[in-house]
Design an enzyme around this catalytic site. Sequence first.
Site, PDB file in Angstrom:
ATOM      1  N   SER A  45     106.253  14.899  74.525  1.00  0.00           N
ATOM      2  CA  SER A  45     107.640  15.079  74.763  1.00  0.00           C
ATOM      3  C   SER A  45     107.777  14.429  75.729  1.00  0.00           C
ATOM      4  O   SER A  45     107.163  14.478  77.050  1.00  0.00           O
ATOM      5  CB  SER A  45     108.023  16.454  74.671  1.00  0.00           C
ATOM      6  OG  SER A  45     109.513  16.935  74.521  1.00  0.00           O
ATOM      7  N   GLU A  46     108.696  13.860  75.604  1.00  0.00           N
ATOM      8  CA  GLU A  46     109.277  12.499  76.700  1.00  0.00           C
ATOM      9  C   GLU A  46     109.386  13.330  77.997  1.00  0.00           C
ATOM     10  O   GLU A  46     109.616  12.597  78.779  1.00  0.00           O
ATOM     11  CB  GLU A  46     110.033  11.559  76.443  1.00  0.00           C
ATOM     12  CG  GLU A  46     111.748  12.097  76.289  1.00  0.00           C
ATOM     13  CD  GLU A  46     111.767  12.307  74.765  1.00  0.00           C
ATOM     14  OE1 GLU A  46     110.675  12.233  74.019  1.00  0.00           O
ATOM     15  OE2 GLU A  46     112.530  12.022  74.726  1.00  0.00           O
TER      16      GLU A  46
END
Lengths: 218, 234
Positions: A45-46
């Site tokens: 997840s960025e």
Amino acid sequence: MLDKNGIAKRIAKEVKDGYYVNLGIGIPTLVANFVREDIEVEFQSENGVLGMGPFPFEGEEDADIINAGKQTITTLPGASFFDSATSFSMIRGKHVHLTILGAMEVAQNGDIANWKIPGKMVKGMGGAMDLVASAENIIVAMMHTNKRGESKLLKECSLPLTGVGCVKKIVTNLAVLDVKDGAFHLLERAPGVTVEQIKEATEGELIVNGEIPEMQLS
Amino acid sequence: MINKVVKNVSEALQGVESGMTLMLGGFGLCGIPENAIAELVRLKVNNLTCISNNAGVDDFGLGLLLQEKQIKKMISSYVGENDEFERQMLSGELEVELTPQGTLAEKCRAAQAGFPAFYTPAGYGTEVAKGKETRDFNGKMHVLEKAFEADFSFVKAWKGDAAGNLIFKGTSRNFNPNMCGAATITVAEVEELVPVGELDPNEIHIPGIFVQRIFQGEHYEKRIEQRTVRSREA
């Protein structure tokens, strides 16, 4: 015709053993629920986590552990946290194998628009521009038509672009398509959907070669 | 040991003036410098340019500064959670520079690391690249993006010591480390200010050299934006 979970289920079959995968917000997030249990996959997840797990049990939510959709999550053994620049080094540096994201429009040359409707909705691109500019393996997860029934698979995008010529595969509620040589290529039909219905719902050039099989979802 | 401790948030924000450019860490409401934001509201400084991935929600985070119309310009990647923000932007009251998230992070890191600019493929062929220099590297087009220039950087860490060393927790790390040392003055607020020597040097995320002022925040609400849970039977 598939619902959102159906689209996620079909995309989950594209996730292979050993993949690091970035899931966008919306339908892509659901993909994690359908990935085969006998393969090893890590979700990135960025906002800064690799090795994302399921939502926490009630009462175990931690405000300091969220995904890019700002939802509370858990981590799996082997997970790691990192800063935003490192997160995008993973993405820009092509260390992430597969990116799954939503779109408002995709054009037959692979252009994608998913961040802005001028004068109406401006939420921003988040990490989408970085993802589509660098990832080599991008799958777009979306409904084939918008709420007004208009095709989202177009000759040219009408909305401001997120990236140019970057989409190679699309999974919609009606079909699986490749995007190459300036056209959409029909690969699979959703259960109960005819080629005619797909043609009807596709504004861009659609190539149909031979018999088109129905999607296998299990 | 060079002591960076200031006694409270008002001392930490000394020198902040209207018209300045500020960096603020956090992703959504996760890891935001809650105490510094509250003090900015109290100081009533305005005409601010704020660099932050998001703009908070209507009644928390940077939304508090938006309500008081203290922000002139926002530089962010995603602003979807804030109605007041969208209203001010669409009406033209608020100037907004939307920047791809990875580019935003790198513009911070470049400022921290002393690079004036860098090339990235993100945004090529989109409105983000308008007016910017582009260049082909190995057959792929890139956009020249410049490092940020800011007066203050406000970051939030989990633990810190008087030397300014910082350790972050979970995904509240996000932009915070990249903003340390990226502005003229970096102010770190921590949940726990521990005695020097207590933090293991092997486990420090940000060395104190990147931090000018540090203080222990008085209170952290740590609001959750999207509470998602699963049932125990499943």
